[in-house]
Enzyme design. Sequence first.
Site, PDB file in Angstrom:
ATOM      1  N   TYR A 440      -0.687   0.285  -3.434  1.00  0.00           N
ATOM      2  CA  TYR A 440       0.145   0.993  -2.458  1.00  0.00           C
ATOM      3  C   TYR A 440       1.232   0.102  -1.852  1.00  0.00           C
ATOM      4  O   TYR A 440       1.245  -1.096  -2.032  1.00  0.00           O
ATOM      5  CB  TYR A 440      -0.677   1.705  -1.400  1.00  0.00           C
ATOM      6  CG  TYR A 440      -1.647   0.950  -0.523  1.00  0.00           C
ATOM      7  CD1 TYR A 440      -1.626  -0.423  -0.362  1.00  0.00           C
ATOM      8  CD2 TYR A 440      -2.604   1.674   0.186  1.00  0.00           C
ATOM      9  CE1 TYR A 440      -2.518  -1.059   0.470  1.00  0.00           C
ATOM     10  CE2 TYR A 440      -3.507   1.052   1.028  1.00  0.00           C
ATOM     11  CZ  TYR A 440      -3.456  -0.324   1.168  1.00  0.00           C
ATOM     12  OH  TYR A 440      -4.351  -0.948   1.997  1.00  0.00           O
ATOM     13  N   GLU A 441       2.147   0.762  -1.166  1.00  0.00           N
ATOM     14  CA  GLU A 441       3.364   0.135  -0.628  1.00  0.00           C
ATOM     15  C   GLU A 441       4.210  -0.498  -1.729  1.00  0.00           C
ATOM     16  O   GLU A 441       4.845  -1.525  -1.535  1.00  0.00           O
ATOM     17  CB  GLU A 441       3.023  -0.902   0.450  1.00  0.00           C
ATOM     18  CG  GLU A 441       2.167  -0.380   1.572  1.00  0.00           C
ATOM     19  CD  GLU A 441       2.668   0.918   2.178  1.00  0.00           C
ATOM     20  OE1 GLU A 441       3.876   1.186   2.105  1.00  0.00           O
ATOM     21  OE2 GLU A 441       1.853   1.692   2.700  1.00  0.00           O
ATOM     22  N   GLY A 442       4.228   0.142  -2.881  1.00  0.00           N
ATOM     23  CA  GLY A 442       4.969  -0.367  -4.026  1.00  0.00           C
ATOM     24  C   GLY A 442       4.051  -1.182  -4.900  1.00  0.00           C
ATOM     25  O   GLY A 442       3.628  -2.283  -4.527  1.00  0.00           O
TER      26      GLY A 442
END
Length: 598
Positions: A440-442
């Site tokens: 997550y978050e890229g």
Amino acid sequence: MPSYRAPVEDTLFVLNDVLKYERYNNLPGFADASPDIVEAVLREGARFAEEVFFPLNQVGDSQGCVRHEDGSVTTPEGFKAAYEQFKEGGWMGLAFDEEYGGQGLPYTLHTAVGEYFSSANMALMMYPGLTQGAMAAILVHGSDEQKQTYLPKMVEGVWTGTMNLTEPHCGTDLGLLRTKAVPQDDGSYKISGQKIFISAGDHDMSENIIHLVLARIEGAPEGVKGISLFIVPKYKVGEDGSVGDANGVTCGSIEEKMGIHGNATCVMNYDDATGYLVGEAHKGLKAMFVMMNEARLGVGLQGLAISEIAYQNAVDYAKERVQGRALSGAKYPDKKADPIIVHPDVRRNLMTIRAFNEAGRAFILWAALKSDVAHRSEDDADRELNEEMMGLLTPVIKGVLTDKGFDHAVMAQQMYGGHGYVEEWGMSQYVRDARIAMIYEGANGIQALDLVGRKLPQNGGRAVQAFFKEVGDFCEENRDDEQMAFFTKHLKKGLNDLQQATMWFVQNAMAKPDNAGAGSHDYMHLFGLVALGYIWGLQAKAAQEKIAAGANGDARYLENKLVTARYFFERIMPESSAHLARISAGADSMMAIPEEAF
């Protein structure tokens, strides 16, 4: 049963002796963070993490969150009471602007205690963690009215926040999103659409949840240039700040996840919900990036945090579990076998994790200090350079610390043998929880592409050249110091490999972009290796200076610090050559097989 001890002494060594924290007391907020205050905050944060958050970690994993028929969500037993204590303790606003009720202390201190909270209970810490990211985005891009309406309640912890980006048909490619925003006569918008993977999307711990939602205003351009950011509260907020009626925002379901069960990861449905534009129309991605970058640093911290608690428990087990005899002869002849910590391969695992944890902690605090300078210095040039450095370091922190955090959770689990694979010992939870941080978050592959494609060439490569100079100057300044020569020799070799890799991209990636893509992951880890090596150099220097000054009470700790530094440079830093070799191989063999042949 697992246990946890916050590494306060190591944090204090990094802040006081390595980063020399007091030198920054000319910055706003630092004068209030005297050594006594810093230590008091760390020790209270440690106590809170160990006694309040940690006992709920396995509870959250086993119970998970529950969605009810009306769409409301209940968190695991004890979470609400623990969050209430977190709120009452003022932890949410520790480093936030005093104008909105925060304490204004340094972000570096917030980061230090944040490690303890995430180690103790990663899933629970995500609720306030996402709120702090939302607060940062509103502070930078919100209107004065929005700041006054939302920030005081969020800083207090009475309201929490989220970020809503991903949709079922698109992940990182936000230009494909379909959530729409329809302008209303009163200046608000009606938001309709569906978002997925929304951490802390609904819960029972706060009066209101302030969702930050990316959507496309009707008639906006296609792609990322048509994205806007909106505040969409779960409950409507009156002009006097009171919480009103429900706002057409509901949790459609809770994702069935591999880990972080204590955090409600929701499918969020927006059905003509009232939203308010944040910043300029069609400039939402820029506004959301404030929150995303804050979140990426927090996720990097999660990688370190899980690695630390997994390591602590692996060490405890290795000291207690007896099996076989030491190759050099029995170490505990009074027992039927020696504890497994005497075996070199067990030590290999434990020392590798330890060397990462101690460098990773100092690395992220070093970066947090740069963030403080970027946001608090009165010197424009100083602020600008440190802001660029943070931009460069963010994908490295997120990508490297979470990749290694997961690897080390697995290595720690391995120390338990079969016991590590069964739930009662708790190690499998750390493996499962750590896995999401790489995604997550890229996802980390995206972080690597961001580093190579955007951050390296930004402003003519000024930030990366500044990093090269800082590390190179350190090597040169300590080259003739007999006690430092071993460390600087290995660090200089790693730096040379990183510089060669950077030059290889300059010469080979412009004409053939696949070369940059093929080497980006190795480059990110090569950069991280050199950064961690530089941090180990700083720690070795500080330890030697402290020993020379007669720090008798800390002598064993400092000697162990130097041994761990030597291990890092002997057994981990040589990986720089392999990274360089893979980068220099280019993309030909990687891309040659036709798609249909896979």
